[in-house]
Design a protein around this motif. Structure first.
Motif, mmCIF file in Angstrom:
data_model
loop_
_atom_site.group_PDB
_atom_site.id
_atom_site.type_symbol
_atom_site.label_atom_id
_atom_site.label_comp_id
_atom_site.label_asym_id
_atom_site.label_seq_id
_atom_site.Cartn_x
_atom_site.Cartn_y
_atom_site.Cartn_z
ATOM 1 N N GLU A 101 0.830 -1.205 0.000
ATOM 2 C CA GLU A 101 0.000 0.000 0.000
ATOM 3 C C GLU A 101 0.865 1.255 0.000
ATOM 4 O O GLU A 101 0.579 2.227 -0.721
ATOM 5 C CB GLU A 101 -0.920 -0.001 1.223
ATOM 6 C CG GLU A 101 -1.775 1.253 1.359
ATOM 7 C CD GLU A 101 -2.697 1.478 0.178
ATOM 8 O OE1 GLU A 101 -3.048 2.651 -0.076
ATOM 9 O OE2 GLU A 101 -3.062 0.489 -0.506
ATOM 10 N N ARG B 158 2.386 1.656 -3.464
ATOM 11 C CA ARG B 158 1.417 2.181 -4.426
ATOM 12 C C ARG B 158 1.256 3.688 -4.289
ATOM 13 O O ARG B 158 1.055 4.393 -5.285
ATOM 14 C CB ARG B 158 0.064 1.483 -4.238
ATOM 15 C CG ARG B 158 -0.031 0.122 -4.916
ATOM 16 C CD ARG B 158 -1.457 -0.408 -4.928
ATOM 17 N NE ARG B 158 -1.878 -0.820 -3.607
ATOM 18 C CZ ARG B 158 -1.713 -2.047 -3.118
ATOM 19 N NH1 ARG B 158 -1.133 -2.972 -3.857
ATOM 20 N NH2 ARG B 158 -2.135 -2.360 -1.916
ATOM 21 N N ARG B 159 1.345 4.175 -3.058
ATOM 22 C CA ARG B 159 1.199 5.618 -2.848
ATOM 23 C C ARG B 159 2.347 6.409 -3.460
ATOM 24 O O ARG B 159 2.200 7.593 -3.766
ATOM 25 C CB ARG B 159 1.110 5.910 -1.349
ATOM 26 C CG ARG B 159 -0.188 5.417 -0.714
ATOM 27 C CD ARG B 159 -0.242 5.713 0.772
ATOM 28 N NE ARG B 159 -1.480 5.230 1.361
ATOM 29 C CZ ARG B 159 -1.791 5.351 2.638
ATOM 30 N NH1 ARG B 159 -0.947 5.951 3.479
ATOM 31 N NH2 ARG B 159 -2.937 4.875 3.089
ATOM 32 N N THR C 192 4.965 -2.900 -6.851
ATOM 33 C CA THR C 192 4.766 -3.566 -5.553
ATOM 34 C C THR C 192 5.361 -4.972 -5.517
ATOM 35 O O THR C 192 5.151 -5.708 -4.556
ATOM 36 C CB THR C 192 3.269 -3.657 -5.233
ATOM 37 O OG1 THR C 192 2.607 -4.439 -6.240
ATOM 38 C CG2 THR C 192 2.641 -2.265 -5.174
#
Length: 225
Positions: free
Chosen positions: A160, A163-164, A169
């Protein structure tokens, strides 16, 4: 042709399940009282029954071990997920997950030793993640399964954050499982050789090390994106 089971049979299913739950409860209490090397005699005595009755519900010692591990796994995963979900940011999530893991070890050291040292296991277990084990496959290895699930949880948190930053990933899985290996190894050593270190101190040291690595790769990902 639809076959309907006798309602009495269904009631016996519920009774057997309740009895299995009670025997797992008794096993955990026996572990706390007698230590990780507990035997079936102590489990039966704690349950106020005989070994014959215990074996009626758990045909082998390994099956009872697996059931205890499943109970511990449910508790640990629930605590980790609750702690991580309630954390404010990524570093706090790492700290909360580590703290939850160490808290269970400190609260129930003999139960943790029982899970890790496998005193009741009387037959090989198979690692469901790798498929490694004898053929035909016996019971799945609950410790390997638990480590895999926690590693996947850690990987999801890292993914996560990646992804930001707009980064790929793909590395989240090895990083997540590497983080779990780091914590487990340090925790096992601390349990055997605490050296005057408190749980809070160990949690801080592990969080500092883990976050230094995670934040470093996240920063590098941001620079490359």
């Amino acid at each position: 042709m639809k076959v309907t089971r006798d309602k009495r049979a269904s009631r016996w299913d519920a009774h057997r399940q309740e009895r299995r739950v009670a025997l797992v409860d008794a096993a955990i209490l026996a572990i706390r009282e007698h230590g990780a090397g507990v035997g079936m005699d102590e489990v039966a005595a704690q349950a106020a029954t005989s070994k014959t009755v215990v074996y009626r519900h758990f045909a082998t010692r390994t099956l009872l071990y697996v059931a205890v591990c499943a109970r511990v796994a449910d508790v640990l995963l629930g605590q980790i997920r609750e702690a991580v979900t309630g954390a404010a940011g990524p570093r706090d999530q790492v700290a909360a997950g580590i703290e939850a893991y160490l808290r269970l070890i400190e609260h129930d050291p003999e139960v943790y030793r029982f899970v890790v040292h496998r005193p009741l296991v009387d037959r090989p277990l198979v690692d469901t993640a790798t498929g490694h084990g004898p053929d035909p496959a016996p019971e799945p290895d609950p410790v390997a399964d638990l480590v895999t699930v926690i590693g996947d949880e850690a990987a999801a948190v890292i993914a996560e954050q990646l992804r930001r930053t707009g980064a790929a990933t793909v590395a989240a899985v090895p990083w997540g499982h590497g983080l779990v290996g780091l914590v487990r190894g340090a925790a096992d050593n601390w349990l055997v050789r605490p050296a005057g270190m408190t749980r809070a101190e160990l949690a801080t040291h592990l969080t500092d090390l883990a976050w230094a690595g995670i934040s470093g790769v996240l920063a590098a990902s941001e620079e490359q994106s």
